[in-house]
Design a protein around this motif. Sequence first.
Motif, PDB file in Angstrom:
ATOM      1  N   ILE A 141      -9.092 -11.319  -1.845  1.00 29.28           N
ATOM      2  CA  ILE A 141      -8.158 -11.652  -3.042  1.00 29.28           C
ATOM      3  C   ILE A 141      -9.283 -12.300  -4.210  1.00 29.28           C
TER       4      ILE A 141
ATOM      5  N   PHE B  68      -4.614  -7.340   2.680  1.00 29.59           N
ATOM      6  CA  PHE B  68      -5.894  -7.401   2.073  1.00 29.59           C
ATOM      7  C   PHE B  68      -7.048  -7.914   2.645  1.00 29.59           C
TER       8      PHE B  68
ATOM      9  N   TRP C 283       0.864  -1.441   0.121  1.00 29.40           N
ATOM     10  CA  TRP C 283      -0.003   0.231  -0.033  1.00 29.40           C
ATOM     11  C   TRP C 283       0.691   1.103  -0.307  1.00 29.40           C
TER      12      TRP C 283
ATOM     13  N   ARG D  52     -10.150  -3.547   1.318  1.00 27.33           N
ATOM     14  CA  ARG D  52      -9.005  -3.465   0.774  1.00 27.33           C
ATOM     15  C   ARG D  52      -8.665  -4.789  -0.036  1.00 27.33           C
ATOM     16  N   THR D  53      -8.726  -4.973  -1.447  1.00 28.14           N
ATOM     17  CA  THR D  53      -8.982  -5.898  -2.087  1.00 28.14           C
ATOM     18  C   THR D  53      -7.725  -5.950  -3.153  1.00 28.14           C
ATOM     19  N   LEU D  54      -7.329  -7.249  -3.473  1.00 33.09           N
ATOM     20  CA  LEU D  54      -6.505  -7.521  -4.601  1.00 33.09           C
ATOM     21  C   LEU D  54      -7.074  -8.320  -5.569  1.00 33.09           C
TER      22      LEU D  54
END
Length: 828
Positions: A244, A241, A187, A305-307
């Motif tokens: 995902i 994260f 980040w 919070r994402t991947l």
Amino acid sequence: MSNKKNDFFSNDITFKQVLGLVDELVVSKTGKHLSNIEILVLFGTWQGKKYSQIAAENNYTLEYLKNDIGPKLWQLLSQVLSEKVTKANVKAVIQQRIYQQEQKELKMKGLAGEDGWLNTEEVRDDRETTREQKFLLDSQPDLIIHRTKTQSEQSQFKLKHNLPNRDRAELVGREWELNKLLDLLSWKNPNARISIEGLGGIGKTALILDVVYRFLQGSKILQVSQKNLVWQDPGESLPDFEAIIFTSGKTQYFTECGIVPRWRGEKNFADILKTIARIVGCEGIFTDNFEENYQQIWKHLSNKRTLLIIDNFENLEEQQKILSFLYELPSTVKIALISREKTPFTAVHLTGLTQTETLILIQEQANQNGVTLGLDKSLEIYKITSGIPAAINYAIRLLCAGYSIQSITSQLRSYRGDYCRFYFEGSMQHIEGQTAYQLLMALAVFVKPPTKQAVCVVAAINEHIAANDLARLQQLSLIIHQQGRYVIQPLTREYVLSKMATNPQLAALVRNRWVNWYLDFTHKHGGKDWREWQNYQDLAAEWDNITEVIQWCIKKERYDDVCEMWRNVKCYTYSQGYRRRNRLKYWDAALGWLEWLTINAQKFEDSATFIEVIAERGWKLTLMAQPSCLAAANKLFTQAWGLRQYQTVDWQVNLANHIAVWHIQQKQLQKAEQWLERAESLLDSEEVPSSIAVRLSINISYYKGEIYYKTGNYKLSQELFQQIVDKAQTIGWQRAICLAKDFLADIAIQEGDLHKAQLLLTEALQVAKNNQDECTQAYTKRSLANLEQKRGNLKVACDWAKQAVRAFDKLGMLVELQETQALIQLFS
């Protein structure tokens, strides 16, 4: 305490760690990596094998490993480890070194116990974290112990994902790419959109999965601190994260049973949205209204919070729409695009594994499949797979199934084979029938990366027109532009060549243009007087390609092309023999070409070429100066002299001169002088042009001066060498001047004029260095050794002589090497 310590550490040390440590230390000490055979001996010793076992398994003699390679390896390791290393103690020494390194790191982080080692009894509880889950000695970051979370902890931490299973638990190599990817996904890094790019099978998906599984396992970590186990959030070490999401445009799987279809997966933008909705929890509120669906997804992603991973992007439909969507995602989302094609995102580009990494992967794969592979076979697999992980895995599986190396090579390189169809066919379909396809075909005939001009000439395409198509090939990861040249991966090259072979007419056109390009190139940059210092930079840069053209023409029996190419490049082969290469090895290829020309000149009744090439062979063998070479040269010279009437007078003068040198090598100085007199007699003929006559005259005088020097007639020798300097200066023949001055210096030493000798040698050495002539430098250094010996400076004399020995050894000049070694003995 030592037993307890060794019990904890020694069983967990892998040979990968050992090789990494030892190779790093060797490189830092010597600047060179361990050789393949040294790795083989170290690996066998680590496994507890005797020399006889290692030799038998890898087709080496016991004496070679036991009396040569082994002792040198243990001596090298003794130097880099700063303690005595033998075959008997090497394992214990390396284990101790690894243990000491780990303890040092632990103490620096405040993690070591008072007694200097981890007390495993105190870290055992219902959440077992000791040997069963292994202390990760080879894990560089943060010295953490991973372990499975308990059910209550899993319920508290709500990381959602849909990750597929991994084919491997741990990557081999890729340390730089791994660290780069971790940095980009942090980040702290402002890059929200990244891509992993490279050829199919290179390991792009494996790399991203290795990274995200670290996130998964590191969502809570167990960290050693002051003999206690403390739960800590990953904090700054790994991105935290909350989701995902893995999507993929993959349509097929490549297996040992062939290519099988993938039934589930994403094909277009709508499929990707549905997968995202399912993972973030808004699938149930999807409607037929795209705008509403998009807003719902955007809202959920903005709070999490994402991947987002999109694998095999090149296979997806609606790519522009997907890219537009990715650009508009909120700042809470990191995107990783996996593609064989270039993307507009910040890229991590993958290439093949290094040789060392490939050998480690091959051994790991072989061990998992219950196969024992020696170093020779492992190197063969490396050669045919070029360090591509998917190709390595496939080759090992075929080997386990009973296929031979030859058969595996055919399977990997055939355009009809499953491997090529899976990894190359899709990219080729994009360009077939287009200019880019022609360029790729042209690129494939070059064994080493060509320039843009060369590729365009062979493809018969204007350079300006080709620019966009070459860029397209790069976008498809089929080629790489590197330092002004275009690199094609070896497996890709073999695939393209097999494809081109199905169109013989096209293949013939491309090959003809390729041959003609190098005929023109060598005519332009070669054909020079090899006796003088010349700039062969252009020939050197293309030498591997030139060699390939000659070999191909020989295979196709293109006699005229081989003749012309040889005449253009023979000057370069001589240059390398006195500049930097070992002539005993380097001239093997050239002698092979000359032998082929000899046979075919007879076949075509080409008498002039026949005696030209047998005389060339005789001269090269004379310069190699080995007994067997000199015997063969004598027969060739005798044959050539008997047919001299088919050549010009100046050529006959040159041949007589070379035969004189042969007699000097044999210490038959009187016969050598007779041949030089014959050469002078021929030179008196008016048929020799004056520009050629002056050079031939200098050659004759040089060897007459050498004979006078060796017979102790220093006065006549000095007169001749001074004449050579004067004549050579009028025509600008710098190398002849330098060699003559070296002899004048030797004469000055014999006559006691040491100051004059010093001036001559200092000048000669500097000129030879400026022209990168290691042969002349070696002669000059030997003369400097004699000069310092005359002055009584024996240590300095020995130093100069040793430098000369190293140079003569490097150049394969064994007679001069032995003479200089005798000098060193005399000085001692």
